[in-house]
Design an enzyme around this catalytic site. Structure first.
Site, PDB file in Angstrom:
ATOM      1  N   ARG A  88       0.823  -1.208   0.000  1.00 15.19           N
ATOM      2  CA  ARG A  88       0.000   0.000   0.000  1.00 15.19           C
ATOM      3  C   ARG A  88       0.853   1.252   0.000  1.00 15.19           C
ATOM      4  NH1 ARG A  88      -4.926  -2.370   2.142  1.00 15.19           N
ATOM      5  NH2 ARG A  88      -6.669  -0.933   2.022  1.00 15.19           N
ATOM      6  N   ARG A 127     -21.406  -3.151   1.724  1.00 16.60           N
ATOM      7  CA  ARG A 127     -20.618  -4.391   1.882  1.00 16.60           C
ATOM      8  C   ARG A 127     -20.887  -5.095   3.205  1.00 16.60           C
ATOM      9  NH1 ARG A 127     -14.275  -4.126   0.996  1.00 16.60           N
ATOM     10  NH2 ARG A 127     -14.366  -2.291   2.332  1.00 16.60           N
ATOM     11  N   ARG A 161     -17.984  -4.187   8.521  1.00 18.31           N
ATOM     12  CA  ARG A 161     -16.738  -3.642   9.060  1.00 18.31           C
ATOM     13  C   ARG A 161     -16.955  -2.289   9.715  1.00 18.31           C
ATOM     14  NH1 ARG A 161     -12.484  -4.325   4.235  1.00 18.31           N
ATOM     15  NH2 ARG A 161     -11.822  -2.356   5.146  1.00 18.31           N
ATOM     16  N   ARG A 172      -9.854   6.967   3.679  1.00 13.68           N
ATOM     17  CA  ARG A 172      -9.212   5.815   3.036  1.00 13.68           C
ATOM     18  C   ARG A 172      -8.901   6.095   1.569  1.00 13.68           C
ATOM     19  NH1 ARG A 172     -13.490   1.626   4.729  1.00 13.68           N
ATOM     20  NH2 ARG A 172     -12.403   0.196   3.350  1.00 13.68           N
TER      21      ARG A 172
HETATM   22  P1  ADP Z   1     -10.255  -2.452   1.584  1.00 12.31           P
HETATM   23  O1  ADP Z   1     -10.656  -3.873   1.266  1.00 12.31           O
HETATM   24  O2  ADP Z   1     -11.442  -1.569   1.793  1.00 12.31           O
HETATM   25  O3  ADP Z   1      -9.271  -1.911   0.593  1.00 12.31           O
HETATM   26  P2  ADP Z   1      -8.527  -3.585   3.626  1.00 12.31           P
HETATM   27  O4  ADP Z   1      -9.320  -4.662   4.290  1.00 12.31           O
HETATM   28  O5  ADP Z   1      -7.524  -3.999   2.617  1.00 12.31           O
HETATM   29  O6  ADP Z   1      -9.528  -2.499   3.010  1.00 12.31           O
HETATM   30  O7  ADP Z   1      -7.773  -2.713   4.732  1.00 12.31           O
HETATM   31  C1  ADP Z   1      -8.466  -2.169   5.841  1.00 12.31           C
HETATM   32  C2  ADP Z   1      -7.527  -1.283   6.651  1.00 12.31           C
HETATM   33  O8  ADP Z   1      -6.426  -2.065   7.139  1.00 12.31           O
HETATM   34  C3  ADP Z   1      -6.878  -0.130   5.884  1.00 12.31           C
HETATM   35  O9  ADP Z   1      -7.715   0.998   5.815  1.00 12.31           O
HETATM   36  C4  ADP Z   1      -5.615   0.112   6.727  1.00 12.31           C
HETATM   37  O10 ADP Z   1      -5.934   0.804   7.918  1.00 12.31           O
HETATM   38  C5  ADP Z   1      -5.216  -1.308   7.123  1.00 12.31           C
HETATM   39  N1  ADP Z   1      -4.282  -1.940   6.155  1.00 12.31           N
HETATM   40  C6  ADP Z   1      -4.518  -3.041   5.377  1.00 12.31           C
HETATM   41  N2  ADP Z   1      -3.455  -3.340   4.631  1.00 12.31           N
HETATM   42  C7  ADP Z   1      -2.505  -2.417   4.916  1.00 12.31           C
HETATM   43  C8  ADP Z   1      -1.183  -2.169   4.450  1.00 12.31           C
HETATM   44  N3  ADP Z   1      -0.620  -2.952   3.504  1.00 12.31           N
HETATM   45  N4  ADP Z   1      -0.514  -1.111   4.974  1.00 12.31           N
HETATM   46  C9  ADP Z   1      -1.059  -0.323   5.903  1.00 12.31           C
HETATM   47  N5  ADP Z   1      -2.295  -0.489   6.379  1.00 12.31           N
HETATM   48  C10 ADP Z   1      -3.024  -1.516   5.896  1.00 12.31           C
HETATM   49  P1  ADP Z   2     -12.035  -4.435  -1.881  1.00 15.75           P
HETATM   50  O1  ADP Z   2     -11.463  -5.751  -1.382  1.00 15.75           O
HETATM   51  O2  ADP Z   2     -11.297  -3.908  -3.073  1.00 15.75           O
HETATM   52  O3  ADP Z   2     -12.184  -3.425  -0.797  1.00 15.75           O
HETATM   53  P2  ADP Z   2     -14.542  -5.952  -2.130  1.00 15.75           P
HETATM   54  O4  ADP Z   2     -14.160  -7.141  -2.938  1.00 15.75           O
HETATM   55  O5  ADP Z   2     -14.743  -6.146  -0.672  1.00 15.75           O
HETATM   56  O6  ADP Z   2     -13.514  -4.731  -2.411  1.00 15.75           O
HETATM   57  O7  ADP Z   2     -15.873  -5.321  -2.773  1.00 15.75           O
HETATM   58  C1  ADP Z   2     -16.558  -4.246  -2.147  1.00 15.75           C
HETATM   59  C2  ADP Z   2     -18.079  -4.494  -2.209  1.00 15.75           C
HETATM   60  O8  ADP Z   2     -18.517  -4.348  -3.565  1.00 15.75           O
HETATM   61  C3  ADP Z   2     -18.502  -5.891  -1.765  1.00 15.75           C
HETATM   62  O9  ADP Z   2     -19.732  -5.789  -1.069  1.00 15.75           O
HETATM   63  C4  ADP Z   2     -18.659  -6.663  -3.084  1.00 15.75           C
HETATM   64  O10 ADP Z   2     -19.659  -7.675  -2.979  1.00 15.75           O
HETATM   65  C5  ADP Z   2     -19.065  -5.569  -4.058  1.00 15.75           C
HETATM   66  N1  ADP Z   2     -18.492  -5.753  -5.409  1.00 15.75           N
HETATM   67  C6  ADP Z   2     -17.277  -6.296  -5.750  1.00 15.75           C
HETATM   68  N2  ADP Z   2     -17.083  -6.258  -7.091  1.00 15.75           N
HETATM   69  C7  ADP Z   2     -18.187  -5.637  -7.612  1.00 15.75           C
HETATM   70  C8  ADP Z   2     -18.591  -5.302  -8.953  1.00 15.75           C
HETATM   71  N3  ADP Z   2     -17.806  -5.561 -10.017  1.00 15.75           N
HETATM   72  N4  ADP Z   2     -19.784  -4.692  -9.099  1.00 15.75           N
HETATM   73  C9  ADP Z   2     -20.578  -4.410  -8.030  1.00 15.75           C
HETATM   74  N5  ADP Z   2     -20.261  -4.709  -6.754  1.00 15.75           N
HETATM   75  C10 ADP Z   2     -19.075  -5.319  -6.534  1.00 15.75           C
END
Ligand code: ADP
Ligand code: ADP
Ligand code: ZN
Length: 225
Positions: A88, A127, A161, A172
């Site tokens: 990240r 989500r 979450r 974010r």
């Molecule tokens: P999303 O799926 O919405 O992108 P993640 O589940 O990957 O979110 O991450 C949730 C939170 O965990 C981030 O907003 C950050 O606070 C922390 N986090 C996850 N991966 C990293 C990373 N590689 N470096 C720093 N913080 C991280």
């Molecule tokens: P990230 O890991 O990048 O944060 P997620 O895979 O958790 O994203 O997806 C975020 C939300 O959007 C989830 O509720 C998922 O079911 C939905 N989602 C994922 N891909 C799509 C898509 N192509 N179109 C619409 N909704 C989606």
């Protein structure tokens, strides 16, 4: 095969990484999930991490790099892994490169999910996940086949979450723009980035990813499967 899913929060990284995990038999490594487990465990580190995550900030590179180094050395990563949420920052990307080089390994492809910012807020706000098996769902875009019952494990319990609030999403997205997007030139220079239209529906995005991986294989950038 070592893959990275890159893209802003809510882009669909977890959804697509889980599918590749099942399809190719290599583990999805979600640093977000790992940090949430640490926070849940209530350790001193977990408490520190939770405070940062709840505000939408990034946890320190030092913690993440140590966590990831330990994870990729486990036996289930012998045939490769799928990174979801790591790297990240540029510091994390460089540390990953060095970590893999010292193991005579490397990243084979970076799948970049491109999604409009307006759509991200909508995706994150809707989500939720199965509390037992972690399968992801969405209020509008991906509902369980039987309402209230997980498709995969049959559980009736779901969670949302703490950081999936509209206010936190702004922070974010800022972190993505400021710290994560600057990694892209690093991977583009290596010719590893595949731009994927993440605005399409889930199945269409999956097909685009399969196509990109087939292309990478044909071009010889993917070493093993
Ligand atoms: P999303 O799926 O919405 O992108 P993640 O589940 O990957 O979110 O991450 C949730 C939170 O965990 C981030 O907003 C950050 O606070 C922390 N986090 C996850 N991966 C990293 C990373 N590689 N470096 C720093 N913080 C991280
Ligand atoms: P990230 O890991 O990048 O944060 P997620 O895979 O958790 O994203 O997806 C975020 C939300 O959007 C989830 O509720 C998922 O079911 C939905 N989602 C994922 N891909 C799509 C898509 N192509 N179109 C619409 N909704 C989606
Ligand atoms: Zn389930």
């Amino acid at each position: 095969m070592n893959l990275i899913f890159l893209g802003p929060p809510g882009a669909g990284k977890g959804t697509q990484a889980k599918r590749i995990e099942t399809l190719h038999g290599i583990p999805q490594i979600s640093t977000g999930d790992m940090l949430r487990a640490e926070a849940q465990a209530g350790t001193a580190l977990g408490q520190q991490v939770r405070a940062i995550m709840d505000l939408g900030g990034l946890v320190s590179d030092e913690i993440l790099i140590a966590m990831l180094g330990e994870r990729v050395d486990r036996p289930d990563c012998a045939r490769g892994f799928i990174l979801d949420g790591f790297p990240r920052t540029t510091v994390q990307a460089e540390a990953l490169d060095a970590m893999l080089a010292s193991r005579r390994s490397r990243i084979d492809a970076v799948l970049l999910l491109l999604v409009d910012e307006a759509a991200l807020t909508e995706r994150i706000a809707g989500r939720y996940t199965c509390a037992r098996c972690g399968t992801g769902y969405h209020d509008h875009y991906k509902q369980p086949r039987v309402p209230g019952v997980c498709d995969v494990c049959g559980s009736h319990e779901f969670t949302r979450r703490a950081d999936d609030r509209r206010e936190t999403v702004v922070t974010r997205l800022d972190a993505y723009r400021q710290d994560t997007a600057p990694i892209l030139p690093f991977y583009r220079a290596k010719g590893l980035v595949h731009d994927i239209d993440g605005m399409a529906d889930i199945d269409t995005v999956s097909r685009a990813i399969d196509h990109a991986l087939a292309q990478a294989k044909a071009a010889g950038t993917v070493t093993e499967s």
